[in-house]
Design a protein around this motif. Structure first.
Motif, PDB file in Angstrom:
ATOM      1  N   VAL A  64       0.850  -1.186   0.000  1.00 30.37           N
ATOM      2  CA  VAL A  64       0.000   0.000   0.000  1.00 30.37           C
ATOM      3  C   VAL A  64       0.889   1.241   0.000  1.00 30.37           C
ATOM      4  N   ASP A  65       0.380   2.308  -0.560  1.00 28.22           N
ATOM      5  CA  ASP A  65       1.152   3.550  -0.644  1.00 28.22           C
ATOM      6  C   ASP A  65       1.345   4.166   0.737  1.00 28.22           C
ATOM      7  N   ASP A  66       2.536   4.716   0.948  1.00 27.64           N
ATOM      8  CA  ASP A  66       2.839   5.455   2.179  1.00 27.64           C
ATOM      9  C   ASP A  66       3.926   6.462   1.840  1.00 27.64           C
ATOM     10  N   ALA A  67       3.547   7.697   1.668  1.00 33.33           N
ATOM     11  CA  ALA A  67       4.492   8.730   1.254  1.00 33.33           C
ATOM     12  C   ALA A  67       5.588   8.959   2.277  1.00 33.33           C
ATOM     13  N   ALA A  68       5.346   8.590   3.532  1.00 30.86           N
ATOM     14  CA  ALA A  68       6.345   8.802   4.581  1.00 30.86           C
ATOM     15  C   ALA A  68       7.404   7.710   4.602  1.00 30.86           C
ATOM     16  N   SER A  69       7.195   6.644   3.870  1.00 31.35           N
ATOM     17  CA  SER A  69       8.139   5.526   3.841  1.00 31.35           C
ATOM     18  C   SER A  69       9.295   5.841   2.898  1.00 31.35           C
ATOM     19  N   PRO A  70      10.518   5.360   3.192  1.00 32.65           N
ATOM     20  CA  PRO A  70      11.651   5.591   2.281  1.00 32.65           C
ATOM     21  C   PRO A  70      11.408   5.087   0.869  1.00 32.65           C
ATOM     22  N   THR A  71      10.607   4.044   0.722  1.00 33.95           N
ATOM     23  CA  THR A  71      10.310   3.498  -0.603  1.00 33.95           C
ATOM     24  C   THR A  71       8.979   3.979  -1.152  1.00 33.95           C
ATOM     25  N   GLY A  72       8.211   4.696  -0.337  1.00 32.61           N
ATOM     26  CA  GLY A  72       6.901   5.158  -0.757  1.00 32.61           C
ATOM     27  C   GLY A  72       5.796   4.146  -0.584  1.00 32.61           C
ATOM     28  N   LEU A  73       6.073   3.080   0.160  1.00 31.88           N
ATOM     29  CA  LEU A  73       5.048   2.053   0.348  1.00 31.88           C
ATOM     30  C   LEU A  73       5.266   1.325   1.653  1.00 31.88           C
ATOM     31  N   ARG A  74       4.286   0.511   2.015  1.00 30.22           N
ATOM     32  CA  ARG A  74       4.371  -0.413   3.147  1.00 30.22           C
ATOM     33  C   ARG A  74       3.794  -1.757   2.727  1.00 30.22           C
ATOM     34  N   VAL A  75       4.319  -2.806   3.323  1.00 26.85           N
ATOM     35  CA  VAL A  75       3.781  -4.148   3.108  1.00 26.85           C
ATOM     36  C   VAL A  75       2.782  -4.445   4.217  1.00 26.85           C
ATOM     37  N   ARG A  76       1.574  -4.826   3.828  1.00 24.62           N
ATOM     38  CA  ARG A  76       0.553  -5.206   4.802  1.00 24.62           C
ATOM     39  C   ARG A  76      -0.076  -6.519   4.341  1.00 24.62           C
ATOM     40  N   ILE A  77       0.109  -7.557   5.115  1.00 23.87           N
ATOM     41  CA  ILE A  77      -0.464  -8.859   4.780  1.00 23.87           C
ATOM     42  C   ILE A  77      -1.621  -9.127   5.725  1.00 23.87           C
ATOM     43  N   PRO A  78      -2.832  -9.277   5.206  1.00 28.80           N
ATOM     44  CA  PRO A  78      -3.986  -9.473   6.073  1.00 28.80           C
ATOM     45  C   PRO A  78      -3.909 -10.795   6.829  1.00 28.80           C
ATOM     46  N   THR A  79      -4.408 -10.773   8.016  1.00 32.52           N
ATOM     47  CA  THR A  79      -4.424 -11.978   8.849  1.00 32.52           C
ATOM     48  C   THR A  79      -5.196 -13.115   8.195  1.00 32.52           C
ATOM     49  N   ASP A  80      -6.263 -12.783   7.462  1.00 30.99           N
ATOM     50  CA  ASP A  80      -7.153 -13.842   7.001  1.00 30.99           C
ATOM     51  C   ASP A  80      -6.607 -14.692   5.859  1.00 30.99           C
ATOM     52  N   VAL A  81      -5.454 -14.348   5.306  1.00 30.30           N
ATOM     53  CA  VAL A  81      -4.863 -15.210   4.281  1.00 30.30           C
ATOM     54  C   VAL A  81      -3.681 -16.000   4.828  1.00 30.30           C
ATOM     55  N   LEU A  82      -3.363 -15.831   6.095  1.00 27.88           N
ATOM     56  CA  LEU A  82      -2.188 -16.463   6.688  1.00 27.88           C
ATOM     57  C   LEU A  82      -2.543 -17.804   7.339  1.00 27.88           C
ATOM     58  N   PRO A  83      -1.551 -18.690   7.490  1.00 30.11           N
ATOM     59  CA  PRO A  83      -1.806 -20.007   8.058  1.00 30.11           C
ATOM     60  C   PRO A  83      -2.325 -19.956   9.490  1.00 30.11           C
ATOM     61  N   VAL A  84      -3.112 -20.954   9.820  1.00 24.95           N
ATOM     62  CA  VAL A  84      -3.658 -21.142  11.156  1.00 24.95           C
ATOM     63  C   VAL A  84      -3.134 -22.476  11.683  1.00 24.95           C
ATOM     64  N   SER A  85      -2.740 -22.522  12.943  1.00 21.29           N
ATOM     65  CA  SER A  85      -2.196 -23.754  13.514  1.00 21.29           C
ATOM     66  C   SER A  85      -3.291 -24.786  13.741  1.00 21.29           C
ATOM     67  N   ARG A  86      -2.864 -26.005  14.007  1.00 26.87           N
ATOM     68  CA  ARG A  86      -3.812 -27.082  14.296  1.00 26.87           C
ATOM     69  C   ARG A  86      -4.711 -26.724  15.478  1.00 26.87           C
ATOM     70  N   GLU A  87      -4.156 -25.957  16.426  1.00 29.91           N
ATOM     71  CA  GLU A  87      -4.906 -25.565  17.617  1.00 29.91           C
ATOM     72  C   GLU A  87      -5.747 -24.312  17.394  1.00 29.91           C
ATOM     73  N   GLY A  88      -5.735 -23.786  16.163  1.00 35.14           N
ATOM     74  CA  GLY A  88      -6.537 -22.609  15.865  1.00 35.14           C
ATOM     75  C   GLY A  88      -5.849 -21.292  16.136  1.00 35.14           C
ATOM     76  N   VAL A  89      -4.528 -21.313  16.377  1.00 34.22           N
ATOM     77  CA  VAL A  89      -3.795 -20.065  16.585  1.00 34.22           C
ATOM     78  C   VAL A  89      -3.568 -19.410  15.228  1.00 34.22           C
ATOM     79  N   VAL A  90      -4.081 -18.200  15.091  1.00 32.94           N
ATOM     80  CA  VAL A  90      -4.006 -17.475  13.825  1.00 32.94           C
ATOM     81  C   VAL A  90      -2.678 -16.724  13.743  1.00 32.94           C
TER      82      VAL A  90
END
Length: 673
Positions: A64-90
């Motif tokens: 996503v764009d971020d003018a204050a960043s040295p590269t002009g962007l930030r990486v944001r990975i949503p929680t809902d696409v990330l792996p969940v453990s067998r015990e349900g830890v997100v």
């Protein structure tokens, strides 16, 4: 496996997100990716161009764009696409913070539902094959238009015959440039697992056909593609030949090395020459040199170090950050030190000081004590401390992190502090400790002004980062080192016992490989792959250029050769010739050399796989090269004020070769003085 989640939890761009390990929601950040995630659920957050919600990774989809960043962007990975453990830890999307780009040393992951036939992938032994027009995988630097050399491999930790999802991984032969934009493509020469031509995923096919009206995600990506396709076309990958293509940006040096550089600068401004550092000598005893029976004085104690960790630096500690996201001083704490003074060093005082780095999950005390015989041959005062984060005391923390990856910062943040501890150790040992009676003989200091570094295994890995940040040590030996933890873990014979722990909690091999790759963003601050460009050129502010000797052991089952050689290519260090092994991408140099990679071949058996799987047996060459007489002689000749790297093997250091006296060239008696 990954699953939909009710909402996306974001922490602000300040960098405090790196510290979050619980699943509570912080303040919402701003950006199109987040607003879509909150309003539309998983369909809005999943990467739309491939066959998986999270891959390709890295991908500009998560920028996503971020003018204050040295590269002009930030990486944001949503929680809902990330792996969940067998015990349900997100897995918390805020875990890696909000870097200003992706790790430039990480592998590039992509999942294709039809699988991949590996037959024509560019191999690890010849990354140059990826530069050929017919290569099925392409990486292009979008600023220069040049193709990037890499190898491609299937994730061998997964078994597609058992129905497990298997990733394709592209690994650059050297670290990508910081603050850069890259285009990646799979081309029509790629084959599916059954040998048929690989097909375009539905999302990418729709994007290439201009059919984006029904998918807001594709519509958001579409404006990026004229530049992506132009860059790929210019590098020989025509739009009609593409099976899949995407782009991403790499993080800046401000993000990668800036935090530790700031910690070191603040620390050195406070401690000055180190003479006023508080310390305690806890014990002085005597060892016996295993080689000749001579006495070795051992001094053990603690010294005070500026602390940048929470919780007093204990097991639950993570990096403390201020409101701007910078590491924040938290007082001081006691770090351990162990000093050994061989009889030779005492007799020839003042002796050089050698800072010695211990191996994985070891300690400074055990390293300088157990290796005392070989170190004594160098006739130096030897001092060591712990690489906190991956030292002996951190084993329980490491195991817990493998059952909940949200705990990774409890390892990686401590490695940043460890660099500071070692920088302070140098100044403390040369001043306050040198003046202590325990380090004196007949009223004279044993420790002199010369100072060098030598580390093996983890000591070589972390030693690379230490050397890049140390203003006081200009010459160092890195024994069997590597880089890119995200690549090293799965290939190391040390990994299987930890892999079993991780598999109990994260049963999907693809999830495990993705989590390890994401963890690279946390290791980045101390990973030698980001220090390597600053050793022989472009030094960090306040630090001078270095002279480096690297020892590589052919077939190393603990630190894979590919990680050593990736670091060497990134560093730009030459290969000492003649060499026991050719290394793609390294210029050759003859002895005497100021800096060089020296390859040692003991012909170990069994040799490890070329893939990302751990050897079942440790062939022990990782620890035995340092015991070779010629290797020690090469170190001794280099660790001098005017030292150079000599050809101590009279040719390639192939231990099957014999010298005139019938001994292995790797075991020739010391000849030079």
């Amino acid at each position: 496996m990954r699953t939909a989640w009710a909402s996306s939890c974001w922490l602000g761009a300040s960098g405090a997100a790196l510290l979050a390990t619980a699943m509570g929601c912080g303040e919402s950040g701003e950006g199109e990716a987040e607003s879509e995630a909150e309003s539309e659920g998983e369909s809005a957050t999943a990467n739309p161009i491939g066959d998986d919600a999270l891959t390709p990774l890295p991908s500009a989809w998560f920028e996503v764009d971020d003018a204050a960043s040295p590269t002009g962007l930030r990486v944001r990975i949503p929680t809902d696409v990330l792996p969940v453990s067998r015990e349900g830890v997100v897995t918390d999307g805020a875990l890696i913070g909000e870097p200003d780009g992706f790790p430039p040393g990480s592998g590039i992951l992509v999942y294709l539902a039809a699988g991949v036939d590996p037959a024509n992938l560019p191999p690890v032994a010849d990354p140059g094959a990826s530069l050929a027009a017919e290569s099925p995988t392409v990486i292009v630097d979008m600023a220069t238009g040049a193709r990037v050399a890499h190898w491609a491999e299937l994730d061998l930790t997964a078994d597609p015959d058992a129905g497990e999802r298997q990733l394709l991984i592209l690994r650059p032969a050297a670290r990508l440039a910081a603050s850069a934009r890259y285009a990646v493509a799979l081309t029509r020469t790629l084959r599916a697992r059954d040998g048929s031509p690989a097909a375009r995923p539905a999302g990418f096919a729709a994007l290439m056909a201009g059919d984006t009206a029904g998918d807001a995600r594709l519509a958001r990506l579409a404006p990026r593609y004229p530049e992506i396709l132009a860059a790929l076309d210019g590098a020989g990958a025509a739009p009609g030949d593409l099976v899949l293509a995407w782009d991403f940006h790499t993080a800046s040096d401000d993000w990668l090395v800036g935090p530790v550089a700031g910690m070191v600068a603040e620390t050195l401004a406070e401690i000055g020459d180190g003479a006023s550092i508080d310390y305690a000598v806890d014990e002085v005893d005597e060892l016996t040199d295993d080689a000749d029976g001579s006495p070795i004085r051992r001094v053990r104690g603690t010294y005070q170090v500026p602390l940048f960790l929470t919780e007093g630096g204990g097991a639950e500690a993570v990096l403390a950050r201020d409101a701007q996201g910078r590491p924040a001083r938290q007082g001081a704490y006691a770090a351990p030190f162990t000093l050994i003074l061989p009889a030779c060093a005492i007799a020839n005082r003042p002796a050089p000081l050698l800072v010695y780095g211990h191996g994985l999950l070891g300690s400074g005390e055990s390293a300088v004590t157990d290796d005392n015989a070989r170190l004594s041959d160098l006739c130096m005062a030897v001092v060591g401390t712990d690489w906190t984060g991956l030292s002996e005391s951190d084993v329980p923390t490491a195991i817990r992190a493998l059952t909940d990856v949200n705990r990774f910062p409890r390892i990686t943040d401590k490695l940043m502090q460890a660099i500071v501890n070692t920088v302070v150790l140098v100044r403390f040992a040369r001043t306050a400790l040198a003046a202590d009676e325990s380090a004196s003989e007949d009223g004279e200091a044993v420790i002199g002004d010369e100072v060098y570094y030598y580390g093996n295994s983890l000591g070589g890995i972390m030693g690379t980062a230490f050397m890049a940040h140390s203003p006081d040590v200009t010459r160092g030996v890195l024994g069997v080192p590597g880089s890119e933890w995200g690549m090293m873990f799965q290939r190391s014979s040390n990994w299987p016992q930890y892999a079993r722990v991780m598999a109990m909690t994260y049963p999907d091999p693809m999830d495990r490989t993705i989590l390890i790759a994401l963890g690279q963003a946390l290791f980045d601050f101390s990973d030698p792959i980001n220090a390597a460009p600053h050793l022989l050129a472009d030094p960090i502010a306040g630090v001078s250029l270095k002279r480096i000797l690297i020892h590589e052991a052919v077939g190393d089952s603990q630190v894979p050769n590919v990680s050593t050689e990736t670091s060497a290519r990134t560093m730009g260090i030459p290969l000492l010739a003649p060499s026991a092994r050719a290394v793609w991408g390294l210029a050759e140099t003859a002895a005497p050399a100021d800096s060089a990679l020296v390859v040692w071949d003991e012909h170990p058996s069994p040799l490890p796989s070329d893939g990302n799987v751990a050897p079942e047996i440790d062939n022990e060459t990782h620890g035995s090269v340092r015991q070779r007489d010629a290797a020690l002689e090469q170190i001794r000749l280099f660790l001098r004020p005017d030292g150079v790297i000599e050809d101590v093997c009279d040719g390639a250091c192939d231990c099957a070769r014999k010298s005139d006296d019938g001994l292995s060239v790797c075991d020739r008696p010391d000849e030079a003085e």
